[in-house]
Design a protein around this motif. Structure first.
Motif, PDB file in Angstrom:
ATOM      1  N   HIS B   5       0.844  -1.184   0.000  1.00 35.18           N
ATOM      2  CA  HIS B   5       0.000   0.000   0.000  1.00 35.18           C
ATOM      3  C   HIS B   5       0.889   1.247   0.000  1.00 35.18           C
ATOM      4  O   HIS B   5       2.050   1.188   0.394  1.00 35.18           O
ATOM      5  N   ASP B  15      -8.029  -1.185  -0.092  1.00 33.03           N
ATOM      6  CA  ASP B  15      -8.248  -1.268   1.358  1.00 33.03           C
ATOM      7  C   ASP B  15      -9.724  -1.025   1.684  1.00 33.03           C
ATOM      8  O   ASP B  15     -10.311  -1.711   2.532  1.00 33.03           O
ATOM      9  N   ARG B  19     -12.255  -3.776   3.458  1.00 29.29           N
ATOM     10  CA  ARG B  19     -13.014  -3.462   4.678  1.00 29.29           C
ATOM     11  C   ARG B  19     -14.516  -3.643   4.446  1.00 29.29           C
ATOM     12  O   ARG B  19     -15.232  -4.121   5.321  1.00 29.29           O
ATOM     13  N   SER B 190     -16.141   1.980   6.082  1.00 25.86           N
ATOM     14  CA  SER B 190     -14.987   1.367   5.412  1.00 25.86           C
ATOM     15  C   SER B 190     -14.020   2.443   4.910  1.00 25.86           C
ATOM     16  O   SER B 190     -12.799   2.308   5.041  1.00 25.86           O
ATOM     17  N   ALA B 194     -10.236   3.186   6.272  1.00 24.91           N
ATOM     18  CA  ALA B 194      -9.102   3.083   5.338  1.00 24.91           C
ATOM     19  C   ALA B 194      -8.346   4.409   5.284  1.00 24.91           C
ATOM     20  O   ALA B 194      -7.106   4.430   5.262  1.00 24.91           O
TER      21      ALA B 194
END
Lengths: 255, 212
Positions: B5, B15, B19, B190, B194
């Motif tokens: 990442h 990501d 999630r 999410s 992230a």
């Protein structure tokens, strides 16, 4: 793709012996060559319309369709003027004003070359070009297709635009050369991009990389890539798809 | 599984998707200037293209290309709402993914991030980004998300790339539907989680740079 190639940042060794691949692909296929297409049950209707323009990534869709025995009705459009031949607006087919676009059997339009290729292969059950089952084989082919679309195709795009300043043309060409050198190292140890057989990723790669010849980039300096392109150029699907483009270009020139 | 990442990279979309799917990923941050990992290893040994994201799968294989990593993750979760398993709705999501990756990310934003891009081409690239975002804004008429009422992998991707407008002083308020869409996506747990993970890493990197 397996990440066993040398890093993309390094320069490739130059090789002697150069000649243009386009000279080799001017040959019309024999009827016997056409019969080499795999015979499979056709799940799509007989005439699926593909809206396309010569020398664009739509060629990859046509190559794949010929490989899997889908008879496309080729509708040539002027992507620069955004017009169909009857004068109607390309945006009514594809609101983005791009090619290719496929007319599906329920009258909808599907865009984005890589996605049309997935749609056609999945509909026809053409596992040899793109495995349908959701295992790594499929994602490996798609991984290559994504690379072609994002890293190669879009790096070429500024070279096709008249308003791109010369300084940026040089940068784009350097970016392409670095990627070609990386591809050359990958192809040093394999006949095709994936699994030692021709897949949809090779149709796409051939289509995009061959644009190098339109921009005076000599592909012979990457011998493995060059030999790979020559090998793909001999396929009946590629020869017939290119012949259709030439016919259209001749029609345009005569008009 | 492990995700290689980058702070402010398009890997954020992966990501977010993980999630949403409740698939825990270990985040390994890559210094994209030096192409080094935190332990000093050469990132080219993970991905010979040197690009992020890369997903390390349970068997140790690596998968690159963000669009494909997102497809792979969604396909690991049968019945998920992020990517239909088959039929035209699947290709509609993928059509958006292709547009965002090729036209918006690579054709539009990429030259803006490069120091070597001459100013006259940066102006052209800004124009390309603006035209693409204008088009996205039009497509969002009457829809909460790109393909309808449901958040998909295409929205995770579009949000990630469109938020780069903030880094390039491109004001999105002139596109009210897009602006509302970005706020809608940005409010998802999410996305917040992230972004918080990326912000925390950004802080660590700034602190490390200051210490040198």
């Amino acid at each position: 793709m397996q990440h066993n190639g040398a890093p993309l940042r390094q320069n490739a060794a130059r090789a002697a012996g150069r000649h243009r691949i386009s000279a080799r692909i001017g040959v019309r296929p024999t009827p016997a060559g056409l019969q080499a297409f795999p015979s499979i049950h056709t799940r799509l209707p007989s005439a699926v319309k593909l809206y396309l323009t010569p020398r664009t990534c739509a060629l990859a869709v046509d190559i794949v369709a010929r490989e899997i025995g889908v008879a496309l009705d080729l509708v040539w459009v002027d992507v620069r003027a955004k017009k169909l031949k009857d004068g109607s607006d390309l945006h009514s087919i594809n609101p983005k004003g791009q090619v290719p676009a496929l007319e599906t059997d329920d009258g909808q339009f599907l865009t984005e070359g890589g996605v049309i290729i997935q749609y056609l292969c999945d509909r026809q059950g053409a596992d040899h070009l793109l495995p349908r089952s959701l295992d790594m084989e499929r994602y490996r082919v798609l991984e290559w297709m994504s690379f072609m679309s994002s890293e190669l195709h879009k790096t070429f795009t500024p070279l096709f635009r008249a308003n791109t300043p010369p300084a940026y043309r040089g940068i784009a060409i350097e970016n392409l050369q670095r990627r070609f050198a990386w591809l050359d190292r990958v192809l040093a140890t394999r006949g095709f991009l994936h699994a030692q057989r021709f897949t949809a990723a090779d149709a796409y790669c051939f289509t995009i990389v061959m644009w190098a010849e339109l921009h005076a980039i000599d592909l012979a300096q990457w011998p493995h890539l060059h030999a790979y392109l020559q090998r793909i150029a001999t396929r009946p699907s590629v020869q017939t798809a290119l012949a259709a483009e030439r016919d259209e270009l001749a029609t345009q020139a005569a008009a | 599984m492990k995700l290689y990442h980058e702070v402010r990279g398009c890997s954020l979309a992966v990501d977010i998707v993980a999630r949403e799917l409740q698939l825990p990923l270990a985040l390994e941050w890559v210094d994209m200037k030096t192409k080094r990992l935190a332990d000093g290893r050469d990132y080219f040994s993970v991905n010979s293209k040197g690009t992020v994201p890369t997903l390390e799968m349970p068997d140790g294989q690596h998968l690159s290309e963000g669009c494909i990593v997102m497809q792979y993750l969604a396909d690991q979760c049968p019945g998920n709402t992020l990517l239909p398993a088959s039929g035209l709705p699947r290709y509609r999501v993928l059509e958006w993914m292709s547009f965002i990756a090729a036209d918006l990310h690579k054709g539009g934003f990429m030259p803006l991030f490069k120091a070597v891009t001459p100013p006259e081409y940066k102006a052209i690239a800004r124009g390309i980004v603006e035209a693409k975002l204008q088009w996205v804004d039009e497509q969002l008429a009457g829809r909460a998300y790109l393909t309808g009422d449901t958040f998909t992998i295409a929205d995770a991707h579009c949000y990630t790339i469109a938020m780069w407008t903030r880094a390039h002083a491109l004001d999105t308020r002139r596109w009210p539907r897009l602006e509302a869409y970005l706020a809608r996506c940005g409010a998802r747990p999410s996305v917040r989680a992230a972004e918080a993970a990326a912000a925390a890493q950004g802080e660590r990197e700034r602190a490390a740079a200051a210490a040198h």
